[in-house]
Scaffold this motif. Structure first.
Motif, PDB file in Angstrom:
ATOM      1  N   ARG A  15     -48.183  79.113 -36.016  1.00  0.00           N
ATOM      2  CA  ARG A  15     -48.301  80.132 -37.059  1.00  0.00           C
ATOM      3  C   ARG A  15     -49.741  80.666 -37.154  1.00  0.00           C
ATOM      4  O   ARG A  15     -49.943  81.847 -37.402  1.00  0.00           O
ATOM      5  N   LYS A  16     -50.724  79.819 -36.932  1.00  0.00           N
ATOM      6  CA  LYS A  16     -52.120  80.286 -36.906  1.00  0.00           C
ATOM      7  C   LYS A  16     -52.308  81.314 -35.795  1.00  0.00           C
ATOM      8  O   LYS A  16     -52.936  82.350 -35.997  1.00  0.00           O
ATOM      9  N   ARG A  17     -51.766  81.009 -34.622  1.00  0.00           N
ATOM     10  CA  ARG A  17     -51.879  81.923 -33.490  1.00  0.00           C
ATOM     11  C   ARG A  17     -51.187  83.246 -33.793  1.00  0.00           C
ATOM     12  O   ARG A  17     -51.724  84.320 -33.531  1.00  0.00           O
ATOM     13  N   LEU A  18     -49.999  83.180 -34.375  1.00  0.00           N
ATOM     14  CA  LEU A  18     -49.270  84.399 -34.731  1.00  0.00           C
ATOM     15  C   LEU A  18     -50.008  85.226 -35.768  1.00  0.00           C
ATOM     16  O   LEU A  18     -50.057  86.455 -35.670  1.00  0.00           O
ATOM     17  N   LEU A  19     -50.573  84.570 -36.751  1.00  0.00           N
ATOM     18  CA  LEU A  19     -51.330  85.286 -37.775  1.00  0.00           C
ATOM     19  C   LEU A  19     -52.481  86.057 -37.123  1.00  0.00           C
ATOM     20  O   LEU A  19     -52.685  87.241 -37.398  1.00  0.00           O
ATOM     21  N   PHE A  20     -53.195  85.395 -36.241  1.00  0.00           N
ATOM     22  CA  PHE A  20     -54.292  86.052 -35.534  1.00  0.00           C
ATOM     23  C   PHE A  20     -53.779  87.223 -34.699  1.00  0.00           C
ATOM     24  O   PHE A  20     -54.331  88.323 -34.726  1.00  0.00           O
ATOM     25  N   GLN A  21     -52.707  86.998 -33.939  1.00  0.00           N
ATOM     26  CA  GLN A  21     -52.168  88.038 -33.063  1.00  0.00           C
ATOM     27  C   GLN A  21     -51.654  89.242 -33.857  1.00  0.00           C
ATOM     28  O   GLN A  21     -51.758  90.372 -33.383  1.00  0.00           O
ATOM     29  N   ALA A  38     -47.619  89.329 -41.974  1.00  0.00           N
ATOM     30  CA  ALA A  38     -47.907  87.939 -41.625  1.00  0.00           C
ATOM     31  C   ALA A  38     -48.680  87.230 -42.730  1.00  0.00           C
ATOM     32  O   ALA A  38     -48.389  86.075 -43.046  1.00  0.00           O
ATOM     33  N   ASP A  39     -49.654  87.902 -43.337  1.00  0.00           N
ATOM     34  CA  ASP A  39     -50.385  87.298 -44.452  1.00  0.00           C
ATOM     35  C   ASP A  39     -49.421  86.804 -45.533  1.00  0.00           C
ATOM     36  O   ASP A  39     -49.564  85.697 -46.046  1.00  0.00           O
ATOM     37  N   ALA A  40     -48.452  87.638 -45.855  1.00  0.00           N
ATOM     38  CA  ALA A  40     -47.541  87.322 -46.951  1.00  0.00           C
ATOM     39  C   ALA A  40     -46.430  86.349 -46.561  1.00  0.00           C
ATOM     40  O   ALA A  40     -46.004  85.539 -47.380  1.00  0.00           O
ATOM     41  N   GLU A  41     -45.970  86.397 -45.321  1.00  0.00           N
ATOM     42  CA  GLU A  41     -44.734  85.692 -44.958  1.00  0.00           C
ATOM     43  C   GLU A  41     -44.863  84.555 -43.955  1.00  0.00           C
ATOM     44  O   GLU A  41     -43.938  83.754 -43.831  1.00  0.00           O
ATOM     45  N   ILE A  42     -45.961  84.459 -43.236  1.00  0.00           N
ATOM     46  CA  ILE A  42     -46.047  83.515 -42.115  1.00  0.00           C
ATOM     47  C   ILE A  42     -45.773  82.069 -42.530  1.00  0.00           C
ATOM     48  O   ILE A  42     -45.155  81.314 -41.793  1.00  0.00           O
ATOM     49  N   GLY A  43     -46.175  81.697 -43.703  1.00  0.00           N
ATOM     50  CA  GLY A  43     -45.983  80.319 -44.154  1.00  0.00           C
ATOM     51  C   GLY A  43     -44.558  79.974 -44.520  1.00  0.00           C
ATOM     52  O   GLY A  43     -44.198  78.799 -44.574  1.00  0.00           O
ATOM     53  N   THR A  44     -43.723  80.980 -44.736  1.00  0.00           N
ATOM     54  CA  THR A  44     -42.337  80.722 -45.154  1.00  0.00           C
ATOM     55  C   THR A  44     -41.314  81.085 -44.090  1.00  0.00           C
ATOM     56  O   THR A  44     -40.116  80.897 -44.310  1.00  0.00           O
ATOM     57  N   LEU A  45     -41.754  81.589 -42.946  1.00  0.00           N
ATOM     58  CA  LEU A  45     -40.816  81.927 -41.880  1.00  0.00           C
ATOM     59  C   LEU A  45     -40.166  80.667 -41.328  1.00  0.00           C
ATOM     60  O   LEU A  45     -40.817  79.636 -41.171  1.00  0.00           O
ATOM     61  N   THR A  46     -38.882  80.764 -41.036  1.00  0.00           N
ATOM     62  CA  THR A  46     -38.185  79.650 -40.391  1.00  0.00           C
ATOM     63  C   THR A  46     -38.643  79.561 -38.939  1.00  0.00           C
ATOM     64  O   THR A  46     -39.253  80.500 -38.404  1.00  0.00           O
ATOM     65  N   ASP A  47     -38.327  78.470 -38.276  1.00  0.00           N
ATOM     66  CA  ASP A  47     -38.678  78.328 -36.864  1.00  0.00           C
ATOM     67  C   ASP A  47     -38.020  79.432 -36.039  1.00  0.00           C
ATOM     68  O   ASP A  47     -38.627  79.968 -35.110  1.00  0.00           O
ATOM     69  N   HIS A  48     -36.786  79.784 -36.372  1.00  0.00           N
ATOM     70  CA  HIS A  48     -36.094  80.871 -35.670  1.00  0.00           C
ATOM     71  C   HIS A  48     -36.831  82.202 -35.878  1.00  0.00           C
ATOM     72  O   HIS A  48     -36.981  82.978 -34.935  1.00  0.00           O
ATOM     73  N   GLU A  49     -37.283  82.459 -37.086  1.00  0.00           N
ATOM     74  CA  GLU A  49     -38.018  83.692 -37.360  1.00  0.00           C
ATOM     75  C   GLU A  49     -39.368  83.706 -36.635  1.00  0.00           C
ATOM     76  O   GLU A  49     -39.813  84.763 -36.174  1.00  0.00           O
ATOM     77  N   VAL A  50     -40.001  82.560 -36.519  1.00  0.00           N
ATOM     78  CA  VAL A  50     -41.251  82.465 -35.759  1.00  0.00           C
ATOM     79  C   VAL A  50     -40.968  82.804 -34.294  1.00  0.00           C
ATOM     80  O   VAL A  50     -41.718  83.550 -33.661  1.00  0.00           O
ATOM     81  N   ASP A  51     -39.855  82.284 -33.757  1.00  0.00           N
ATOM     82  CA  ASP A  51     -39.447  82.633 -32.390  1.00  0.00           C
ATOM     83  C   ASP A  51     -39.282  84.145 -32.254  1.00  0.00           C
ATOM     84  O   ASP A  51     -39.762  84.749 -31.289  1.00  0.00           O
ATOM     85  N   GLU A  52     -38.588  84.755 -33.223  1.00  0.00           N
ATOM     86  CA  GLU A  52     -38.359  86.203 -33.205  1.00  0.00           C
ATOM     87  C   GLU A  52     -39.678  86.975 -33.237  1.00  0.00           C
ATOM     88  O   GLU A  52     -39.852  87.940 -32.493  1.00  0.00           O
ATOM     89  N   LEU A  53     -40.594  86.556 -34.105  1.00  0.00           N
ATOM     90  CA  LEU A  53     -41.878  87.246 -34.223  1.00  0.00           C
ATOM     91  C   LEU A  53     -42.677  87.121 -32.939  1.00  0.00           C
ATOM     92  O   LEU A  53     -43.301  88.080 -32.493  1.00  0.00           O
TER      93      LEU A  53
END
Length: 96
Positions: A15-21, A38-53
């Motif tokens: 999630r840190k990497r995604l936030l930066f990207q 990402a600022d607002a949602e990155i901490g609450t995304l499911t693992d599947h949503e992280v995959d999607e992002l």
């Protein structure tokens, strides 16, 4: 706005990497669209949503921006769910 306003201290490495990207896309428009989401949602995304992002940000800024503005459609695998949340995020009235 110069970038993230969110601390990444409580995030896992992915999630840190995604936030930066999300804040370092290449075009300011996509930095703001994806970065603020990402600022607002990155901490609450499911693992599947992280995959999607992670898959979504592999698209070019041109493709993403055209889809956000409605000028073009994304490939079917990116439509719906997470992309719709990103697309409408900037249009939400957070003060209501």
């Amino acid at each position: 706005m110069t970038g993230t306003t969110r601390s990444s201290g409580d995030l896992d490495v992915r999630r840190k990497r995604l936030l930066f990207q999300c804040w370092h896309r290449g075009t300011r428009e996509m930095d703001l669209i994806l970065g603020q989401f990402a600022d607002a949602e990155i901490g609450t995304l499911t693992d599947h949503e992280v995959d999607e992002l992670e898959q979504l940000i592999e698209l070019t800024d041109h493709e993403l921006y055209a889809a956000v503005t409605g000028d073009a459609a994304l490939p079917a695998q990116f439509q719906g769910g997470l992309f719709e949340r990103i697309k409408t995020y900037g249009n939400m009235d957070r003060d209501a």
